[in-house]
Design a protein around this motif. Structure first.
Motif, PDB file in Angstrom:
ATOM      1  N   GLN A 110       1.175  -0.861  -0.024  1.00  0.00           N
ATOM      2  CA  GLN A 110      -0.169   0.332   0.097  1.00  0.00           C
ATOM      3  C   GLN A 110       1.227   1.061   0.283  1.00  0.00           C
ATOM      4  O   GLN A 110       2.064   1.482   0.665  1.00  0.00           O
ATOM      5  N   PHE A 123       1.703   5.324   2.024  1.00  0.00           N
ATOM      6  CA  PHE A 123       1.034   5.912   2.599  1.00  0.00           C
ATOM      7  C   PHE A 123       2.243   7.468   1.984  1.00  0.00           C
ATOM      8  O   PHE A 123       3.158   7.570   1.726  1.00  0.00           O
ATOM      9  N   VAL A 154      -3.611   5.970   3.565  1.00  0.00           N
ATOM     10  CA  VAL A 154      -2.904   4.832   3.087  1.00  0.00           C
ATOM     11  C   VAL A 154      -3.943   4.225   2.005  1.00  0.00           C
ATOM     12  O   VAL A 154      -5.042   4.570   1.861  1.00  0.00           O
ATOM     13  N   TYR A 207       4.243  -0.735   3.311  1.00  0.00           N
ATOM     14  CA  TYR A 207       3.882   0.841   2.962  1.00  0.00           C
ATOM     15  C   TYR A 207       5.115   1.149   2.033  1.00  0.00           C
ATOM     16  O   TYR A 207       6.287   0.597   2.345  1.00  0.00           O
TER      17      TYR A 207
END
Length: 434
Positions: free
Chosen positions: A100, A102, A109, A311
């Motif tokens: 994901q 950030f 997110v 992230y």
């Protein structure tokens, strides 16, 4: 079919410098062809190169108890499949958290494909389809390294290429991941050839893997395959080469040993070769043009961060991040509270600066106490050439060196940064010349 193959002589002495994945693949493929006198030399006291699995706790039902100090993802390759079966590696894989993004500017997110964009869902899907169709040209297992002459023309910077192709959304979605994996602070300068070759690995994955980017690792640790494979070969570890002299035979010397070979495969960095070998003018000219950067892996116990995250950091602030700011973070085992951070470094970066930036990143992510688990691991990373050298056909010149003075080169410089690429180039080199 083998091309440019030398006379088959299974008894010739073959030296391989480098016990990383490329060198060990070369040894395994040579052994499969019937070669018997193969010696692998490495300055380190372990095998696996940039594949480096470190145990932090005993394995349990919940956790492997391993963090990867080197290569993170296990990406598809027919050689991986063959070797895993041959050496009894578990068919079960440790599936990592999905990637994901950030956003430091907003704190949001999201999936890489759901980042804020001017493009509609339909426009995004159109670009995705077009991009993965384009990658098909560069995903062939039979097309190793940068031998494909198309790469020669891909010397412009990647932002220019994405813009010309009408793939601005794909650039926004995938380049933070590519930068975290390979390019670091060179993100605006890296030639398209390198960007496309890296992202082409995605086309080896099924649609859901490409969409969610939840890639696997070996359950036993990514290095374990190489430990088992290496145990079947003749290894000389902890041997720093001082001199390579090539004449009727090839003499390799260290402080405590000396070997004589008929063939030499060099899989260590080429700047090491220039430092010890009787390099030809062509070798010196090409290898002196190779550029690298540094990447660090920092493993910490951290309180207060979300569990099971991966992230990639995206910065939409109006100020640039320091070179040594972490570009990716993931929890090594769900609920372990142990996280790997991935910054890059330049000549001025200190360990204190790395740790300070990790602490700042943790704070922005909502974490609290940070406890480093040992010193950062620092890797020489991303062997590459300038855009001008690409345009001038540097890789074609490099291929012409193969076999001169019975010496062959297979490493990141020839293959690209990725374990599957290194393995496949090594197998190709053996198939072609031996």
């Amino acid at each position: 079919m083998r091309i440019n193959r030398l006379t088959y002589e299974p008894s010739i002495r073959i030296g391989i410098v480098g016990a990383g994945c490329t060198g060990l693949t070369a040894a395994e493929e040579l052994h499969d062809l019937g070669y018997k006198n193969i010696t692998i030399i490495d300055a380190k006291n372990r095998v696996g190169g940039k594949t480096y699995s470190i145990r932090y706790a005993d394995a349990s039902l919940q956790a492997r108890g391993i963090y990867e100090g080197g290569t993170v993802w296990l990406l598809p390759s027919p050689l991986y499949k063959k070797y895993r079966k041959r050496y009894g590696i578990s068919p079960s894989l440790h599936v990592m958290p999905r990637v994901q993004v950030f956003d430091l500017g907003t704190g949001k997110v999201s999936s890489p494909f759901l980042v804020e964009s001017k493009y509609s869902l339909l426009g995004r899907l159109w670009q995705l389809r077009k991009f993965f169709q384009e990658l098909d040209k560069y995903t062939l297992y039979s097309d190793p390294g940068y031998i494909n002459p198309t790469y020669r023309g891909m010397n412009e910077s990647s932002p220019q290429w994405f813009n010309k192709q009408g793939l601005d959304f794909i650039r926004d979605a995938l380049m933070p991941i590519a930068n975290a994996a390979q390019f670091g602070y060179l993100k605006q300068e890296a030639s398209t050839a390198y960007v496309i070759r890296l992202l082409a690995l995605l086309n080896r994955c099924n649609f859901l893997k490409k969409l969610f980017l939840n890639m696997p690792q070996l359950q036993e640790g990514n290095q374990e395959l190489w430990n088992r494979l290496a145990a079947t070969h003749h290894l000389c570890l902890g041997q720093t080469i001082e001199r390579v002299s090539r004449g009727q035979t090839i003499l390799v010397k260290t402080a405590s040993n000396q070997w004589e070979f008929e063939r030499l495969i060099w899989t260590a960095p080429v700047d090491d070769f220039l430092g010890v070998a009787d390099a030809s003018r062509a070798e010196a000219d090409i290898f002196s043009r190779v550029r690298t950067i540094k990447r660090a892996v920092i493993t910490c116990k951290v309180e207060g961060l979300p569990a099971n995250i991966f992230y990639v950091i995206r910065n939409t602030l109006n100020q640039s991040l320091p070179t040594s700011y972490p570009l990716a973070i993931y929890e090594v085992d769900p609920g372990s509270k142990i996280y790997n951070f991935y910054p890059f470094m330049d000549e001025t970066t200190t360990v204190e600066e790395l740790e300070s930036n990790v602490a700042d990143c943790v704070k922005k992510l909502g974490g609290t106490q940070v406890t480093p688990m040992g010193q950062p691991l620092i890797w020489k990373w991303f062997s590459h050439f300038s855009a001008e050298d690409l345009k001038d056909g540097i890789y074609q010149r490099l291929e012409m060196l193969q076999g001169n003075q019975n010496t062959y080169f297979a490493n990141e410089m020839t293959a690209g940064v990725s374990v599957p690429y290194g393995m496949e180039y090594a197998a190709y080199l053996v198939e072609r010349f031996f």
